[in-house]
Design an enzyme around this catalytic site. Structure first.
Site, PDB file in Angstrom:
ATOM      1  N   GLY A 100       7.209   2.243   5.878  1.00 42.26           N
ATOM      2  CA  GLY A 100       6.937   2.394   7.301  1.00 42.26           C
ATOM      3  C   GLY A 100       8.074   1.898   8.160  1.00 42.26           C
ATOM      4  O   GLY A 100       8.612   2.621   8.997  1.00 42.26           O
ATOM      5  N   SER A 101       8.487   0.671   7.932  1.00 39.29           N
ATOM      6  CA  SER A 101       9.537   0.063   8.752  1.00 39.29           C
ATOM      7  C   SER A 101      10.929   0.564   8.395  1.00 39.29           C
ATOM      8  O   SER A 101      11.823   0.588   9.239  1.00 39.29           O
ATOM      9  CB  SER A 101       9.521  -1.457   8.593  1.00 39.29           C
ATOM     10  OG  SER A 101       9.945  -1.819   7.279  1.00 39.29           O
ATOM     11  N   HIS A 121       2.106  15.730 -13.117  1.00 42.24           N
ATOM     12  CA  HIS A 121       1.161  16.807 -13.402  1.00 42.24           C
ATOM     13  C   HIS A 121       1.800  18.179 -13.186  1.00 42.24           C
ATOM     14  O   HIS A 121       1.453  19.146 -13.870  1.00 42.24           O
ATOM     15  CB  HIS A 121      -0.085  16.689 -12.522  1.00 42.24           C
ATOM     16  CG  HIS A 121      -0.967  15.540 -12.892  1.00 42.24           C
ATOM     17  ND1 HIS A 121      -1.793  14.921 -11.985  1.00 42.24           N
ATOM     18  CD2 HIS A 121      -1.154  14.883 -14.068  1.00 42.24           C
ATOM     19  CE1 HIS A 121      -2.447  13.941 -12.577  1.00 42.24           C
ATOM     20  NE2 HIS A 121      -2.074  13.903 -13.838  1.00 42.24           N
ATOM     21  N   ARG A 143       1.122  12.949  -9.513  1.00 42.73           N
ATOM     22  CA  ARG A 143       1.009  14.383  -9.252  1.00 42.73           C
ATOM     23  C   ARG A 143       2.307  15.116  -9.594  1.00 42.73           C
ATOM     24  O   ARG A 143       2.269  16.243 -10.080  1.00 42.73           O
ATOM     25  CB  ARG A 143       0.631  14.640  -7.794  1.00 42.73           C
ATOM     26  CG  ARG A 143      -0.806  14.385  -7.483  1.00 42.73           C
ATOM     27  CD  ARG A 143      -1.716  15.425  -8.143  1.00 42.73           C
ATOM     28  NE  ARG A 143      -3.080  15.186  -7.738  1.00 42.73           N
ATOM     29  CZ  ARG A 143      -4.038  14.728  -8.548  1.00 42.73           C
ATOM     30  NH1 ARG A 143      -3.773  14.482  -9.820  1.00 42.73           N
ATOM     31  NH2 ARG A 143      -5.248  14.533  -8.095  1.00 42.73           N
ATOM     32  N   ARG A 184       0.821  -1.218   0.000  1.00 42.24           N
ATOM     33  CA  ARG A 184       0.000   0.000   0.000  1.00 42.24           C
ATOM     34  C   ARG A 184       0.850   1.261   0.000  1.00 42.24           C
ATOM     35  O   ARG A 184       0.461   2.274  -0.582  1.00 42.24           O
ATOM     36  CB  ARG A 184      -0.955  -0.024   1.195  1.00 42.24           C
ATOM     37  CG  ARG A 184      -2.097  -1.024   1.011  1.00 42.24           C
ATOM     38  CD  ARG A 184      -2.933  -1.233   2.270  1.00 42.24           C
ATOM     39  NE  ARG A 184      -3.252  -0.038   3.000  1.00 42.24           N
ATOM     40  CZ  ARG A 184      -4.486   0.438   3.212  1.00 42.24           C
ATOM     41  NH1 ARG A 184      -5.520  -0.208   2.712  1.00 42.24           N
ATOM     42  NH2 ARG A 184      -4.680   1.518   3.923  1.00 42.24           N
ATOM     43  N   SER A 185       2.015   1.228   0.613  1.00 45.37           N
ATOM     44  CA  SER A 185       2.917   2.386   0.552  1.00 45.37           C
ATOM     45  C   SER A 185       3.318   2.659  -0.890  1.00 45.37           C
ATOM     46  O   SER A 185       3.467   3.808  -1.300  1.00 45.37           O
ATOM     47  CB  SER A 185       4.161   2.151   1.404  1.00 45.37           C
ATOM     48  OG  SER A 185       3.830   2.043   2.758  1.00 45.37           O
ATOM     49  N   GLU A 205       0.183   4.747   5.928  1.00 44.74           N
ATOM     50  CA  GLU A 205      -0.096   4.848   4.496  1.00 44.74           C
ATOM     51  C   GLU A 205      -1.001   6.046   4.187  1.00 44.74           C
ATOM     52  O   GLU A 205      -0.764   6.773   3.217  1.00 44.74           O
ATOM     53  CB  GLU A 205      -0.728   3.545   4.001  1.00 44.74           C
ATOM     54  CG  GLU A 205       0.219   2.372   4.122  1.00 44.74           C
ATOM     55  CD  GLU A 205      -0.460   1.048   4.454  1.00 44.74           C
ATOM     56  OE1 GLU A 205       0.278   0.055   4.577  1.00 44.74           O
ATOM     57  OE2 GLU A 205      -1.703   1.005   4.598  1.00 44.74           O
ATOM     58  N   SER A 210      -2.090   1.058   8.192  1.00 41.86           N
ATOM     59  CA  SER A 210      -3.026   1.971   7.519  1.00 41.86           C
ATOM     60  C   SER A 210      -2.786   3.431   7.866  1.00 41.86           C
ATOM     61  O   SER A 210      -2.820   4.297   6.988  1.00 41.86           O
ATOM     62  CB  SER A 210      -4.478   1.605   7.851  1.00 41.86           C
ATOM     63  OG  SER A 210      -4.832   0.397   7.236  1.00 41.86           O
ATOM     64  N   ASP A 240       0.673  14.753  -0.930  1.00 42.51           N
ATOM     65  CA  ASP A 240      -0.181  15.789  -1.518  1.00 42.51           C
ATOM     66  C   ASP A 240       0.198  17.172  -1.002  1.00 42.51           C
ATOM     67  O   ASP A 240       0.164  18.155  -1.749  1.00 42.51           O
ATOM     68  CB  ASP A 240      -1.658  15.499  -1.256  1.00 42.51           C
ATOM     69  CG  ASP A 240      -2.243  14.476  -2.219  1.00 42.51           C
ATOM     70  OD1 ASP A 240      -1.593  14.145  -3.228  1.00 42.51           O
ATOM     71  OD2 ASP A 240      -3.379  14.020  -1.965  1.00 42.51           O
TER      72      ASP A 240
END
Length: 185
Positions: free
Chosen positions: A87-88, A60, A57, A46-47, A152, A149, A160
């Protein structure tokens, strides 16, 4: 707890998480990306998905940005930057990438819960994000969410925010950026 209450608690956790970000680290990353050549982004699981959104982005905004592992990703070299979301900070494949990027003369940035990790120690710059490692979310009451979660989600918000800062520094607008949006959809 009902579904809407869970959603509200997630928002509360994110509010606390974002409140712990270090302005200086974020500013350094935005400045590095603005002066860099190509930007390469990677992460596992998920990362990695959050990294893919960040690469989009960056593109963009007009940056030459790539997701590591895609067939159209070129080689990395001096003046380029590799941004790793982990994360780790111990993901073996990302550690290998970091070593290869450094050997090629590129800068490495680790966005992680653990700046003292193997990837964090190898990186030229680290950004510490709050969160709980996958294996420590049940007993620590840091988050009600499963596994990583919170990290992430914070990673996506952080990425962003970096984009918004880069837009501000370069005078970008959403309208101008839309010119780089995919048009074969």
């Amino acid at each position: 707890m009902d579904t809407v209450s869970y959603a509200q608690e997630i928002v509360n956790e994110l509010q606390r998480s974002v409140g712990q970000l270090e302005t200086a680290e974020a500013e350094q990353l935005a400045a590095l990306l603005l002066r860099s050549g190509k930007v390469f982004v990677a992460g596992a699981g998920r990362s990695g998905l959050m990294g893919r959104a960040f690469a989009m982005r960056l593109m963009h905004t007009g940056k030459e940005a790539y997701v590591v592992g895609e067939t159209v990703t070129p080689g990395i070299g001096p003046g380029d930057v590799l941004v790793l979301g982990s994360g780790s900070g111990e993901t073996a494949s990302l550690l290998t990438m970091a070593g290869k990027a450094k050997a090629a003369g590129a800068a490495v940035v680790a966005v992680t819960i653990s700046p003292e990790s193997s990837i964090g120690r190898l990186a030229d710059q680290t950004v510490k994000l709050p969160g709980a490692p996958k294996e420590q979310t049940d007993g620590g009451h840091i988050t009600i969410q499963p596994m990583a979660s919170l990290f992430e989600q914070t990673l996506l918000l952080f990425y962003d925010a970096v984009i918004l800062r880069m837009m501000e520094e370069t005078g970008q607008t959403s309208t101008r950026m839309f010119g780089n949006h995919a048009n074969l959809e």
